[in-house]
Motif scaffolding. Structure first.
Motif, PDB file in Angstrom:
ATOM      1  N   GLN A  55       0.758  -1.217   0.009  1.00 20.86           N
ATOM      2  CA  GLN A  55      -0.035   0.016   0.251  1.00 20.86           C
ATOM      3  C   GLN A  55       0.771   1.264   0.137  1.00 20.86           C
ATOM      4  OE1 GLN A  55      -2.511  -0.567   3.422  1.00 20.86           O
ATOM      5  NE2 GLN A  55      -3.773  -2.118   2.401  1.00 20.86           N
ATOM      6  N   ASP A  56       2.158   1.170   0.222  1.00 22.03           N
ATOM      7  CA  ASP A  56       3.003   2.198   0.152  1.00 22.03           C
ATOM      8  C   ASP A  56       3.473   2.546  -1.130  1.00 22.03           C
ATOM      9  OD1 ASP A  56       5.064   4.271   0.465  1.00 22.03           O
ATOM     10  OD2 ASP A  56       6.014   3.061   2.283  1.00 22.03           O
ATOM     11  N   THR A  57       2.885   3.443  -1.711  1.00 25.56           N
ATOM     12  CA  THR A  57       3.173   3.910  -3.099  1.00 25.56           C
ATOM     13  C   THR A  57       4.571   4.323  -3.278  1.00 25.56           C
ATOM     14  OG1 THR A  57       0.788   4.941  -3.429  1.00 25.56           O
ATOM     15  CG2 THR A  57       2.322   5.555  -5.053  1.00 25.56           C
ATOM     16  N   ARG A  58       5.138   5.124  -2.615  1.00 22.01           N
ATOM     17  CA  ARG A  58       6.511   5.591  -2.460  1.00 22.01           C
ATOM     18  C   ARG A  58       7.356   4.598  -2.649  1.00 22.01           C
ATOM     19  NH1 ARG A  58      10.729   9.164  -1.335  1.00 22.01           N
ATOM     20  NH2 ARG A  58      12.073   8.334  -0.067  1.00 22.01           N
ATOM     21  N   LEU A  59       7.199   3.340  -1.942  1.00 23.94           N
ATOM     22  CA  LEU A  59       7.939   2.179  -1.664  1.00 23.94           C
ATOM     23  C   LEU A  59       7.981   1.554  -2.784  1.00 23.94           C
ATOM     24  CD1 LEU A  59      10.148   0.730   0.244  1.00 23.94           C
ATOM     25  CD2 LEU A  59       8.081  -0.652   1.055  1.00 23.94           C
ATOM     26  N   ILE A  60       6.677   1.290  -3.475  1.00 28.29           N
ATOM     27  CA  ILE A  60       6.513   0.439  -4.694  1.00 28.29           C
ATOM     28  C   ILE A  60       7.396   1.054  -5.803  1.00 28.29           C
ATOM     29  CG2 ILE A  60       4.825  -0.191  -6.482  1.00 28.29           C
ATOM     30  CD1 ILE A  60       4.787  -1.814  -3.920  1.00 28.29           C
TER      31      ILE A  60
END
Length: 273
Positions: free
Chosen positions: A56-61
């Protein structure tokens, strides 16, 4: 006979101790990535919450995608350049010059990552290259090339010179010699170089830390930044997925190596004595 059996037993015990030391922290980290308690002291219950947080972490993806793209691109370019470098080293007739080139290649492997990272930072600052994707890509290509050279060079040295001579006598062009003789024979070394460069790029922190910019980050730098803020089991979950991905890469390389060995054996049997 007893001494031989005892030596084998001690060797197995030693190997077992080494494997436990290496893998126990990894499995400890993986085990607590499923802990619903949110800490790494007592396992209170099974949960996939932290894995959901990772997805759910867009930055991490985005950082994961950047890291994978960077690793694939740098490994491919480094493998091509490393193959060319290995060909150049093999083609040198004087052994002293050849050993000098090989030593210069090996120096880059044993040099401390901090020194290499700082050197690249100074270089990019002097040249005017903005820190970001391009600076990280160039750095990863540079420190991966010596690794690919070492992986490919032994296969080139194993190749009988008569194969190339026979191909040329039969009218093969330089391109056909490269694609029909040299590349098939050295395929295993090329795969080894590519996967080694890939794992080095995925795991590298020290060099990347120096040359990455404020608008670009890789997974290793991001994990380090988050770990400094405190223990979060989402880091455990992310590290677990990275470890499993590495295992998959190793398995792929293993099966490709088996296939390449089979093809090389058949290739040798087809060559007339």
């Amino acid at each position: 006979m007893n001494n031989s059996t005892g030596s084998r037993t001690l060797s197995r015990i030693y190997l077992g101790i080494v494997m436990v030391i290496l893998y126990a922290p990894i499995f400890y980290l993986m085990y607590y990535s499923f802990n619903s308690g949110g800490h790494m002291r007592n396992f209170e219950g099974f949960t996939l919450q932290y894995y959901k947080e990772v997805f759910q972490d867009t930055r991490l993806i985005i950082i994961v995608i950047n890291t994978v793209v960077l690793a694939l691109l740098s490994s491919a370019i480094a493998t091509i350049l490393g193959f060319s470098g290995a060909l150049a080293i093999v083609s040198v007739r004087r052994s002293r010059t050849r050993n000098t080139l090989l030593s210069l290649n090996n120096v880059l492997i044993v040099s401390p990552d901090v020194i290499i990272g700082a050197s690249f930072l100074v270089l990019f600052t002097m040249v005017g290259i903005k820190l970001g994707f391009m600076s990280v890509l160039l750095s990863h290509i540079a420190f991966s090339i010596p690794i690919t050279v070492l992986m490919i060079l032994p296969k080139l040295q194993e190749m009988p010179s008569t194969l190339v001579d026979a191909a040329r006598d039969l009218g093969a062009s330089g391109r056909q010699v490269l694609t029909k003789v040299i590349l098939p024979f050295t395929r295993q070394g090329i795969f080894a170089g590519f996967f080694m460069a890939l794992t080095y790029s995925l795991d590298d922190f020290a060099v990347t830390f120096f040359v990455t910019g404020s608008g670009y980050s890789t997974l290793s730098v991001e994990i380090y930044s988050r770990a400094r803020q405190g223990i979060s089991l989402s880091i455990n979950a992310l590290s677990t997925m990275i470890f499993l991905f590495t295992i998959i890469l190793v398995a792929i390389y293993y099966f490709l190596s088996l296939k390449s060995n089979t093809q090389n054996r058949s290739f040798r049997t087809e060559v007339p004595k």
